[in-house]
Design an enzyme around this catalytic site. Sequence first.
Site, PDB file in Angstrom:
ATOM      1  N   ALA A   1     -29.028 -16.856 -33.004  1.00  0.00           N
ATOM      2  CA  ALA A   1     -28.883 -15.886 -34.088  1.00  0.00           C
ATOM      3  C   ALA A   1     -30.223 -15.386 -34.613  1.00  0.00           C
ATOM      4  CB  ALA A   1     -28.056 -16.490 -35.218  1.00  0.00           C
TER       5      ALA A   1
ATOM      6  N   GLY B   1     -29.786 -20.068 -36.006  1.00  0.00           N
ATOM      7  CA  GLY B   1     -30.491 -20.966 -35.082  1.00  0.00           C
ATOM      8  C   GLY B   1     -31.082 -20.190 -33.917  1.00  0.00           C
ATOM      9  N   ASN B   2     -31.126 -20.830 -32.757  1.00  0.00           N
ATOM     10  CA  ASN B   2     -31.806 -20.255 -31.586  1.00  0.00           C
ATOM     11  C   ASN B   2     -31.283 -18.879 -31.201  1.00  0.00           C
ATOM     12  OD1 ASN B   2     -33.623 -22.346 -30.971  1.00  0.00           O
ATOM     13  ND2 ASN B   2     -31.915 -23.571 -30.214  1.00  0.00           N
TER      14      ASN B   2
ATOM     15  N   LYS C   1     -18.385 -28.135 -17.623  1.00  0.00           N
ATOM     16  CA  LYS C   1     -19.266 -28.435 -18.751  1.00  0.00           C
ATOM     17  C   LYS C   1     -19.517 -29.934 -18.750  1.00  0.00           C
ATOM     18  CE  LYS C   1     -20.726 -26.047 -22.561  1.00  0.00           C
ATOM     19  NZ  LYS C   1     -20.957 -24.623 -22.825  1.00  0.00           N
TER      20      LYS C   1
HETATM   21  N1  LIG Z   1     -27.809 -21.012 -26.755  1.00  0.00           N
HETATM   22  C1  LIG Z   1     -27.094 -20.231 -25.957  1.00  0.00           C
HETATM   23  O1  LIG Z   1     -27.627 -19.600 -25.017  1.00  0.00           O
HETATM   24  C2  LIG Z   1     -25.617 -20.060 -26.208  1.00  0.00           C
HETATM   25  C3  LIG Z   1     -24.845 -19.383 -25.250  1.00  0.00           C
HETATM   26  C4  LIG Z   1     -23.486 -19.172 -25.516  1.00  0.00           C
HETATM   27  C5  LIG Z   1     -22.926 -19.656 -26.697  1.00  0.00           C
HETATM   28  N2  LIG Z   1     -23.714 -20.318 -27.607  1.00  0.00           N
HETATM   29  C6  LIG Z   1     -23.065 -20.789 -28.848  1.00  0.00           C
HETATM   30  O2  LIG Z   1     -23.691 -20.120 -29.953  1.00  0.00           O
HETATM   31  C7  LIG Z   1     -23.745 -20.988 -31.087  1.00  0.00           C
HETATM   32  C8  LIG Z   1     -25.182 -21.115 -31.562  1.00  0.00           C
HETATM   33  O3  LIG Z   1     -25.977 -21.637 -30.512  1.00  0.00           O
HETATM   34  P1  LIG Z   1     -27.528 -21.951 -30.753  1.00  0.00           P
HETATM   35  O4  LIG Z   1     -28.079 -22.291 -29.417  1.00  0.00           O
HETATM   36  O5  LIG Z   1     -28.158 -20.852 -31.555  1.00  0.00           O
HETATM   37  O6  LIG Z   1     -27.427 -23.269 -31.624  1.00  0.00           O
HETATM   38  P2  LIG Z   1     -28.436 -23.779 -32.754  1.00  0.00           P
HETATM   39  O7  LIG Z   1     -28.102 -25.201 -32.979  1.00  0.00           O
HETATM   40  O8  LIG Z   1     -29.845 -23.403 -32.438  1.00  0.00           O
HETATM   41  O9  LIG Z   1     -28.016 -22.908 -34.028  1.00  0.00           O
HETATM   42  C9  LIG Z   1     -26.889 -23.144 -34.803  1.00  0.00           C
HETATM   43  C10 LIG Z   1     -27.289 -22.965 -36.263  1.00  0.00           C
HETATM   44  O10 LIG Z   1     -26.126 -23.112 -37.068  1.00  0.00           O
HETATM   45  C11 LIG Z   1     -26.452 -23.866 -38.208  1.00  0.00           C
HETATM   46  N3  LIG Z   1     -25.252 -24.483 -38.770  1.00  0.00           N
HETATM   47  C12 LIG Z   1     -24.635 -25.637 -38.405  1.00  0.00           C
HETATM   48  N4  LIG Z   1     -23.572 -25.873 -39.183  1.00  0.00           N
HETATM   49  C13 LIG Z   1     -23.501 -24.837 -40.058  1.00  0.00           C
HETATM   50  C14 LIG Z   1     -22.616 -24.495 -41.115  1.00  0.00           C
HETATM   51  N5  LIG Z   1     -21.603 -25.278 -41.455  1.00  0.00           N
HETATM   52  N6  LIG Z   1     -22.830 -23.346 -41.794  1.00  0.00           N
HETATM   53  C15 LIG Z   1     -23.876 -22.550 -41.479  1.00  0.00           C
HETATM   54  N7  LIG Z   1     -24.751 -22.837 -40.501  1.00  0.00           N
HETATM   55  C16 LIG Z   1     -24.562 -23.961 -39.801  1.00  0.00           C
HETATM   56  C17 LIG Z   1     -27.488 -24.864 -37.715  1.00  0.00           C
HETATM   57  O11 LIG Z   1     -28.249 -25.400 -38.791  1.00  0.00           O
HETATM   58  C18 LIG Z   1     -28.302 -24.011 -36.753  1.00  0.00           C
HETATM   59  O12 LIG Z   1     -29.384 -23.371 -37.407  1.00  0.00           O
HETATM   60  C19 LIG Z   1     -23.110 -22.312 -30.621  1.00  0.00           C
HETATM   61  O13 LIG Z   1     -21.748 -22.281 -30.969  1.00  0.00           O
HETATM   62  C20 LIG Z   1     -23.259 -22.276 -29.100  1.00  0.00           C
HETATM   63  O14 LIG Z   1     -22.241 -23.024 -28.455  1.00  0.00           O
HETATM   64  C21 LIG Z   1     -25.028 -20.532 -27.384  1.00  0.00           C
HETATM   65  C1  LIG Z   2     -25.137 -22.171 -18.971  1.00  0.00           C
HETATM   66  C2  LIG Z   2     -25.432 -22.099 -20.416  1.00  0.00           C
HETATM   67  C3  LIG Z   2     -26.506 -21.165 -20.721  1.00  0.00           C
HETATM   68  C4  LIG Z   2     -24.143 -21.859 -21.094  1.00  0.00           C
HETATM   69  C5  LIG Z   2     -24.155 -21.731 -22.593  1.00  0.00           C
HETATM   70  N1  LIG Z   2     -24.436 -22.987 -23.226  1.00  0.00           N
HETATM   71  C6  LIG Z   2     -22.790 -21.192 -22.973  1.00  0.00           C
HETATM   72  O1  LIG Z   2     -22.040 -21.788 -23.703  1.00  0.00           O
HETATM   73  O2  LIG Z   2     -22.455 -20.115 -22.513  1.00  0.00           O
END
Ligand SMILES: NC(=O)c1ccc[n+]([C@@H]2O[C@H](COP(=O)([O-])OP(=O)(O)OC[C@H]3O[C@@H](n4cnc5c(N)ncnc54)[C@H](O)[C@@H]3O)[C@@H](O)[C@H]2O)c1
Ligand SMILES: CC(C)C[C@H](N)C(=O)O
Length: 373
Positions: A194, A191-192, A89
Amino acid sequence: MMETNIEPRFRIFDVLQAEDYEQIVFCQDQASGLKAIIAIHDTTLGPALGGLRMWNYDSEEAALTDVLRLAKGMTYKNAAAGLNLGGGKAVIIGNAKTDKSEALFRAFGRYVQSLSGRYITAEDVNTSVADMDFIHMETDYVTGVSPAFGSSGNPSPVTAYGVYRGMKAAAKWKFGSDSLAGKTIAVQGVGNVAYNLCRHLHEEGAHLVVTDINEEALKRAETDFGATVVKPDEIYAVECDIFAPCALGAVINDKTIPQLKAKIVAGAANNQLAEDRHGDVLEEQGILYAPDFVINAGGVINVADELEGYNRERAMKKVELIYDNMMRVFEIAERDGVPTHVAAEKMAEERIAMMSRSRSQFLKVEKSLLGGR
Ligand SMILES: NC(=O)c1ccc[n+]([C@@H]2O[C@H](COP(=O)([O-])OP(=O)(O)OC[C@H]3O[C@@H](n4cnc5c(N)ncnc54)[C@H](O)[C@@H]3O)[C@@H](O)[C@H]2O)c1
Ligand SMILES: CC(C)C[C@H](N)C(=O)O
């Protein structure tokens, strides 16, 4: 000669040895303002693939702690997903609203290139497809690049689909049916990932209760899916079937577990358990935990497909299998009488150990795992 007086806050090699990390790279570029850390945890299965996070960390120590924790998480995520990839990472220390620039990401890309494929980057919190496109100007060891380059683009909708599939598997295990119609699901953060998860859940007929600290995100979920909105600190105690943490890590802790009414915890956030023992507490309370690194692997499965020449249909078929993978975790947990987070770790560790043994034989020329790069 100038003397440096650096207070050793902790012994870095002790930290690396404790969890057997392979390498840390500190990246500094004055012209662009780049301060970044790349952590490679384990490359037994293949090159380390994991996203790049941009965050205004309170201290350099906090940035290092975060990148190490996330890199190890990717080792487990990639192994459990059946990918031939190790775990790594990266973090850029900075404010994603004010400090982003072409020069910054290109400087980072040059550091990634210098590792010759030992680390492959992608999106994570606060980095986007546009940022990956800048990195791509300097290195081929980047995924999640624009579809215009034959790449997979934004991984979030695919992560969401994987979480949806994993949630259905958890429902099947806990409730005897994988239908989510009529179920109430409390979603923390819209966010993205959810937002897309909520779309799948709404289409299947689930009732949604959501929270966020971003008013616009809440309005969108209310308007598009008829979601009920609650305040951030009220989400844990919502009367619901499933709690889906999709914002922050460490939200399953001593303060929140006693409030939970859900029978299942299944969401997208990385590192949901504040400590491993909180997984044990969920188990004791009869709450089924869908381990985060198994359920949220859709994004990495999708970007990893780029390494073979991206094919959306093939990638989505692999993401579908998160359902089966999750079932396997529940079966191992039942068979061995352990909590689900322990079963998931076991599944990942056994695969790494098996491949470590079978790949120890000498080959004059190994098949390149980066043939498409
Ligand atoms: N984007 C991906 O493909 C991906 C892959 C694996 C894991 N994740 C994990 O999933 C989670 C969400 O990712 P994302 O890309 O949707 O991020 P994002 O930043 O688009 O969404 C996160 C949301 O959470 C909200 N938030 C922040 N603090 C908060 C709180 N205290 N209470 C309520 N809401 C709050 C933000 O305002 C935002 O809308 C992260 O933990 C990320 O590491 C994402
Ligand atoms: C390679 C990425 C899409 C990984 C993603 N940010 C995760 O935590 O799984």
